[in-house]
Design an enzyme around this catalytic site. Sequence first.
Site: not given
Ligand code: AMP
Length: 476
Positions: A268, A262, A39, A410, A7, A120-121, A465, A462
Amino acid sequence: MGFRDECGVVGVIMSPSRPPSDYPARLAYFALHSLQHRGQEGAGIVVAEPTAGADGAGALRDMKGLGLVAEVFTDRELMRTSAVAAVGHVRYSTAGEKNVRNVQPFTATVRGEQVAIAHNGNLTNANALKRELETRGTIFSTSSDTEVILHLMAQSVYGGSGDTQARLTDALGHVEGAYALCVLTLRELFAVRDPRGFRPLVLGRIASGEPAWMVASESCALDMVGAEVVREVEPGELIAIDRVTGSLRSLFPFPRQQRKACIFEHIYFSRANSDVFGRSVYMSRYRFGELLARSSPIPGGADYVLPVPDSGVAAALGFSAASGIPFQMGIMRSQYVGRTFIQPTQEIRDAGVKLKLSPVRCMIADKRVVVVDDSVVRGTTSRKIVRLLRGAGAKEVHLRIACPPIIGSCYYGVDTPNREELISFRLPADQQVCEWIGADSLGFLSLEAMQEFLGDEADDFCYGCFTGKYPVLPVD
Ligand code: AMP
C-alpha cells in the site's frame, strides 16, 4: 497517544563547484511533492547556508508548516542562492497531534554544531529513552520520537566538537525499531537506515556535472528531479557525504541483523512507480492480484473486475489478467479528497468514503462485480464500497484483497490502529468479516502465496501485521 510516524524523507547535497542554479531546496521540494502520499499533515525543508549569517559562520534555516507540500513553501524561500544542501520531510497525519512543532526536520545546535534531522519510521523504545532522558533534566519540545535522537546526540560522550558522525552513531546505538534518516550539518549529509531496514531509503546522483547527491524514501522522488538511482542505502548503513571534499563514505557501525523490510510498502504505502527494496512496487501489486485470482476464484464467474482507486488498481489489473474477467473503472475517485483513513473519527471516516468514491452505474447495475483492494484495515472502506455498489444496482459483489488479513498493529511506522479496531482481529474467520462487510464472497491473498512470490527474499521482509510476530519487540 504514543509516538507514530509514517513519513517521507529527502536529502540533497550539491557539489562544491556547482553553481547554485539547481537550488537544493527546490530539488527537495519537488522530491517531497512526489512523496506526498507518505504524509499530508505537514512538510518541512531545512537548508544549509554555509556563508549566511552576520558573522559568516553559516546557518541551517528551516521552513515548515502544516498542510500539503504545495501549500507550505514559497518560491522565494526555496530559491535562496546561498543554500548548498537541504533535508526535507513530509509528515503523516495521526489523530490529535496536529501541531506545527511536530513538523520535521528538527533542528538543534549540538555542542556548537547545527544539526537538522528528518526521520521516517517508529522507534520502539522511544518512551523508555525519553523517561530516562527526562530524569537527567532533558526538556522535550515535541511529542515525536525523533527528538530522542537529537537529545541522545547532545548527551553523547563521543566525538569532539564538530564530530556529528560519532555522536549520531552513538545515539543510534541506543535506539531500537525503525528509522530511515537524513541528517544535515553545514558540511555533511548523513543517510542512515536501521539494521533491519524496515523503512526504505535510496541513494541517487543528481545527473550531469559534478557529483551532487540525493537520498529519498522512494525512487519516485529521484525520478521527479531527473536524478539517477545509484542503489539502496543498505540496512544498518550510514552514508556520510562531505560537501567540501565531495567524498561519500559508507559505514556499517551497528551489529548486523536479519533484514526485515516492511512488506506493507509494497502492498500500500509506496507509490506504484517506485522501486522499493530493489523491486518494482507496481509489479508486486500486479503479481499479488494475479496470485489472488488463482487462489480465490469467483464462484460462478463475474462480469467485471473493478479496482478500488487508486490503491487497488495494479492488483485489479493482475486479477483481471489471471482470471480473464474484464477490467473496468467502475468506481471513480475524486481527485480533491485526501485519504479517508487519516480522518480522526469514525463518523468523518464514514462520510469520507462517499465523498471520495462514486460508482459508474452502467458498469455495475445488474452486474456481478469483483472489487479488488490492496488491504482491509478496519473494514470501513470495504463495507461502504459494497453498499455503494449495491446501491448502484450490482447483482453480486465479490471482494478480493491483495494481502493477508491484518491482525496486528505495526510498531515500525505504519499507522495501523490498535488491534481491537482491526476487523480481522475482531472477527477471526474470513466468513464473519465477509458478512460484516456485506459482500457475497471475500478472499484474501495468503501469506504463503505472498512469500512464494518473494522467493529467496521472503525472510528479508517483516510480516508482523499479518502474523502478530514482531522482529523487534516494542519496549514502550
Ligand atoms: P479501512 O477502511 O480501515 O479498512 O482501510 C482500508 C483502506 O485504507 C484500504 O483501501 C487501504 O488502501 C487504505 N489503507 C491501508 N493501510 C493504510 C494506512 N496505514 N494508512 C492509510 N490508509 C491505509
